[in-house]
Design a protein around this motif. Sequence first.
Motif, mmCIF file in Angstrom:
data_model
loop_
_atom_site.group_PDB
_atom_site.id
_atom_site.type_symbol
_atom_site.label_atom_id
_atom_site.label_comp_id
_atom_site.label_asym_id
_atom_site.label_seq_id
_atom_site.Cartn_x
_atom_site.Cartn_y
_atom_site.Cartn_z
ATOM 1 N N ALA A 82 46.630 -5.602 -21.179
ATOM 2 C CA ALA A 82 46.024 -4.502 -21.339
ATOM 3 C C ALA A 82 44.778 -4.851 -20.593
ATOM 4 C CB ALA A 82 46.112 -3.692 -22.831
ATOM 5 N N ALA A 83 44.012 -5.670 -20.928
ATOM 6 C CA ALA A 83 42.117 -5.600 -20.732
ATOM 7 C C ALA A 83 42.211 -5.614 -19.367
ATOM 8 C CB ALA A 83 41.852 -6.617 -21.174
ATOM 9 N N LEU A 84 40.990 -4.992 -18.854
ATOM 10 C CA LEU A 84 40.671 -5.132 -17.458
ATOM 11 C C LEU A 84 39.180 -5.547 -16.894
ATOM 12 C CD1 LEU A 84 41.064 -0.653 -17.722
ATOM 13 C CD2 LEU A 84 42.554 -2.438 -17.001
ATOM 14 N N HIS A 85 39.144 -5.362 -16.352
ATOM 15 C CA HIS A 85 37.719 -6.313 -15.893
ATOM 16 C C HIS A 85 37.541 -5.427 -15.111
ATOM 17 C CE1 HIS A 85 34.926 -9.082 -13.872
ATOM 18 N NE2 HIS A 85 35.844 -8.428 -12.967
ATOM 19 N N ALA A 86 36.041 -5.401 -16.121
ATOM 20 C CA ALA A 86 34.752 -3.912 -15.511
ATOM 21 C C ALA A 86 33.005 -4.982 -15.640
ATOM 22 C CB ALA A 86 35.409 -2.768 -16.438
ATOM 23 N N ASN A 87 32.801 -3.646 -15.401
ATOM 24 C CA ASN A 87 31.100 -3.390 -14.862
ATOM 25 C C ASN A 87 30.877 -3.237 -15.777
ATOM 26 O OD1 ASN A 87 27.984 -3.494 -14.024
ATOM 27 N ND2 ASN A 87 29.108 -4.071 -12.312
ATOM 28 N N THR A 88 29.895 -4.467 -16.937
ATOM 29 C CA THR A 88 29.264 -4.388 -18.322
ATOM 30 C C THR A 88 27.886 -3.330 -18.115
ATOM 31 O OG1 THR A 88 28.554 -6.616 -18.043
ATOM 32 C CG2 THR A 88 31.214 -5.704 -18.958
ATOM 33 N N PHE A 89 27.760 -2.725 -17.003
ATOM 34 C CA PHE A 89 25.811 -3.031 -17.049
ATOM 35 C C PHE A 89 25.817 -1.561 -17.934
ATOM 36 C CE2 PHE A 89 22.231 -0.392 -16.439
ATOM 37 C CZ PHE A 89 20.828 -1.778 -15.984
ATOM 38 N N LEU A 90 26.675 -0.818 -18.081
ATOM 39 C CA LEU A 90 26.621 0.763 -18.649
ATOM 40 C C LEU A 90 26.735 -0.004 -20.388
ATOM 41 C CD1 LEU A 90 28.842 3.044 -16.171
ATOM 42 C CD2 LEU A 90 25.791 3.042 -16.722
ATOM 43 N N GLY A 91 27.852 -0.431 -20.304
ATOM 44 C CA GLY A 91 27.727 -0.913 -22.286
ATOM 45 C C GLY A 91 26.467 -1.706 -22.748
ATOM 46 N N HIS A 92 26.000 -2.364 -21.984
ATOM 47 C CA HIS A 92 24.784 -3.143 -22.119
ATOM 48 C C HIS A 92 23.505 -1.782 -22.106
ATOM 49 C CE1 HIS A 92 25.927 -6.884 -21.855
ATOM 50 N NE2 HIS A 92 26.041 -7.182 -20.586
ATOM 51 N N ARG A 93 23.771 -1.115 -21.667
ATOM 52 C CA ARG A 93 22.168 -0.140 -21.875
ATOM 53 C C ARG A 93 23.318 1.049 -23.186
ATOM 54 N NH1 ARG A 93 22.981 4.505 -17.071
ATOM 55 N NH2 ARG A 93 21.589 5.134 -18.156
ATOM 56 N N LEU A 94 23.976 1.107 -23.146
ATOM 57 C CA LEU A 94 24.669 1.584 -24.797
ATOM 58 C C LEU A 94 23.884 1.249 -26.046
ATOM 59 C CD1 LEU A 94 28.018 2.900 -24.379
ATOM 60 C CD2 LEU A 94 25.952 4.022 -24.863
ATOM 61 N N LEU A 95 24.257 -0.084 -25.741
ATOM 62 C CA LEU A 95 24.117 -1.424 -26.886
ATOM 63 C C LEU A 95 21.949 -1.453 -26.914
ATOM 64 C CD1 LEU A 95 26.202 -4.334 -26.023
ATOM 65 C CD2 LEU A 95 26.116 -2.463 -28.254
ATOM 66 N N HIS A 96 21.264 -0.766 -25.652
ATOM 67 C CA HIS A 96 19.776 -0.643 -25.830
ATOM 68 C C HIS A 96 19.946 0.268 -26.533
ATOM 69 C CE1 HIS A 96 15.845 -1.027 -24.689
ATOM 70 N NE2 HIS A 96 15.772 0.613 -24.341
ATOM 71 N N LEU A 97 19.812 1.602 -26.347
ATOM 72 C CA LEU A 97 20.306 3.189 -27.031
ATOM 73 C C LEU A 97 20.040 2.978 -28.226
ATOM 74 C CD1 LEU A 97 19.554 5.995 -26.927
ATOM 75 C CD2 LEU A 97 22.536 5.750 -26.249
ATOM 76 N N ALA A 98 21.364 1.684 -28.672
ATOM 77 C CA ALA A 98 22.118 1.438 -30.215
ATOM 78 C C ALA A 98 20.524 1.023 -31.160
ATOM 79 C CB ALA A 98 23.368 0.699 -30.576
ATOM 80 N N GLU A 99 20.610 0.284 -30.641
ATOM 81 C CA GLU A 99 19.092 -0.520 -31.112
ATOM 82 C C GLU A 99 17.956 -0.188 -31.127
ATOM 83 O OE1 GLU A 99 16.272 -4.445 -30.651
ATOM 84 O OE2 GLU A 99 17.629 -3.843 -28.494
ATOM 85 N N THR A 100 17.063 0.588 -29.888
ATOM 86 C CA THR A 100 15.757 1.844 -30.212
ATOM 87 C C THR A 100 15.985 2.503 -30.972
ATOM 88 O OG1 THR A 100 16.589 2.781 -27.656
ATOM 89 C CG2 THR A 100 15.504 0.300 -28.118
ATOM 90 N N GLU A 101 17.048 3.213 -31.049
ATOM 91 C CA GLU A 101 17.585 4.430 -31.392
ATOM 92 C C GLU A 101 18.079 4.906 -32.792
ATOM 93 O OE1 GLU A 101 17.937 8.098 -29.287
ATOM 94 O OE2 GLU A 101 16.881 7.482 -27.475
ATOM 95 N N TYR A 102 18.721 3.712 -32.988
ATOM 96 C CA TYR A 102 19.531 3.778 -34.300
ATOM 97 C C TYR A 102 19.112 2.503 -35.083
ATOM 98 C CZ TYR A 102 22.082 7.862 -32.105
ATOM 99 O OH TYR A 102 22.986 9.058 -31.529
#
Length: 228
Positions: A82-102
């Motif tokens: 079921a797994a999909l090969h995808a570009n992870t850049f957006l996910g890394h941006r989200l992780l940056h948001l989580a760290e800096t604001e949460y």
Amino acid sequence: MYQGCPWCYIGKRRFEQALDGFAGKEDVEVVYRPYQLVPDAPATASPHREWLAERYGPQSVAMDARVAELGRAEGIGYDFDAALHANTFLGHRLLHLAETEYGAAAQGRLKEALLKAHFSDGVDVGDRTALTEVAVGAGLDRDRVTAYLAGEEGAAEVRAQLAEAREIGITAVPTFVFEGKWAVQGGQEAETFRQVLEQVATEIGERRPAPVQVAPAGEACADGSCAV
């Protein structure tokens, strides 16, 4: 901690097991940093099986089977069909948001949710709508995430962190960096991580900047290949 492949999920679980039994765990803060094995991955996701077969040929089936078996021992249910090969850049941006604001703890929850979504649930982690649902499920505010992903917030910072990873010599994931001085590469066994944590604590306590002696690199994914 630099992560971004199936071995990262295993390495994360093993490190957490070691940290849970570490006497100084209350003083340890775990932060995730971006690394892209395939930075030019297209924006449109494709089946993981197809992508891996194109990259590694017939041995790709054995690669997935071995990782899945090791994952089960760590409580991970990989679903590579079921797994999909995808570009992870957006996910890394989200992780940056989580760290800096949460904070780091929230970032850790999001990291776990992203790994599960990607490797177990067949979620396209390059899709903004799907990522928003994963982030909200991990405790982030829906309106903030939606607005964040709609623009370019965090993109420059993530690119800078990706460049920093290259500059300090990160070539494979997972790579665990302790106190900005010592690095351990690969999905090591929990016992190895425990020994590293104890030795780093000793080095810090004695103010000795000597490198930590660790076991040979564990299994990981590098730019050109993944461990079979």
